[in-house]
Design an enzyme around this catalytic site. Sequence first.
Site, short mmCIF file in Angstrom:
data_model
loop_
_atom_site.label_atom_id
_atom_site.label_comp_id
_atom_site.label_asym_id
_atom_site.label_seq_id
_atom_site.Cartn_x
_atom_site.Cartn_y
_atom_site.Cartn_z
N GLU A 98 55.11 85.96 3.76
CA GLU A 98 54.69 85.92 2.37
C GLU A 98 54.20 87.28 1.88
O GLU A 98 54.13 87.54 0.69
CB GLU A 98 53.62 84.84 2.12
CG GLU A 98 52.38 84.95 2.95
CD GLU A 98 52.46 84.24 4.30
OE1 GLU A 98 51.40 83.95 4.86
OE2 GLU A 98 53.57 84.01 4.83
N ARG A 149 47.38 83.84 17.93
CA ARG A 149 46.51 82.69 18.14
C ARG A 149 47.26 81.52 18.76
O ARG A 149 46.67 80.70 19.46
CB ARG A 149 45.82 82.31 16.83
CG ARG A 149 44.77 83.36 16.43
CD ARG A 149 44.27 83.18 15.01
NE ARG A 149 45.32 83.33 14.03
CZ ARG A 149 45.74 84.50 13.51
NH1 ARG A 149 45.17 85.61 13.91
NH2 ARG A 149 46.70 84.54 12.62
#
Length: 180
Positions: free
Chosen positions: A104, A67
């Site tokens: 993460e 993105r």
Amino acid sequence: MNQARPAAGVGQIIASLVREVADFPTPGIAFKDLTPVFADAAGLAAVTEALARFAAGADLVAGIDARGFLLAGAVADRLGVGALAVRKGGKLPPPVLSERYQLEYGSAELEIPADGIDLSGRRVVILDDVLATGGTLAATRRLLDRAGAEVVAAVVVLELAGLGGRAAVAPLQLDSLHLI
């Protein structure tokens, strides 16, 4: 530590259009999808304008896969500078410079071309959609530093403030358009 400086008005646009997806890409992650923001003409224009204000003075805008590519192209065009796509590992032909890092929810690798683009001394602003734990942004900075660029700032559309991403990229100047 730098403080976020959300752009007036654009935060409301982002908040109204962002989509939250539970348990993606893994259970327990609440993914913030900015695709609806970018698909909305007014949303994309507001985000591009705000990002361009923060990136003013850069020689090059680096967008992180994928993105960030949309953002970098739009902002670079507005500023009259070039855009660099920082790609996920394995997407570019050799030779490449690469940087492995932890997410993460796993690990990943980023790459830029090792030939064909001279980054030495270029003032670069990194753009991305979401700042979570900061691993991707920190890896991008390390990669650009190794290539000889002068990374002057980073700007994200959405910052997940409770995940500590800002600390992971300190002391780099970091701005975000919207905090949650």
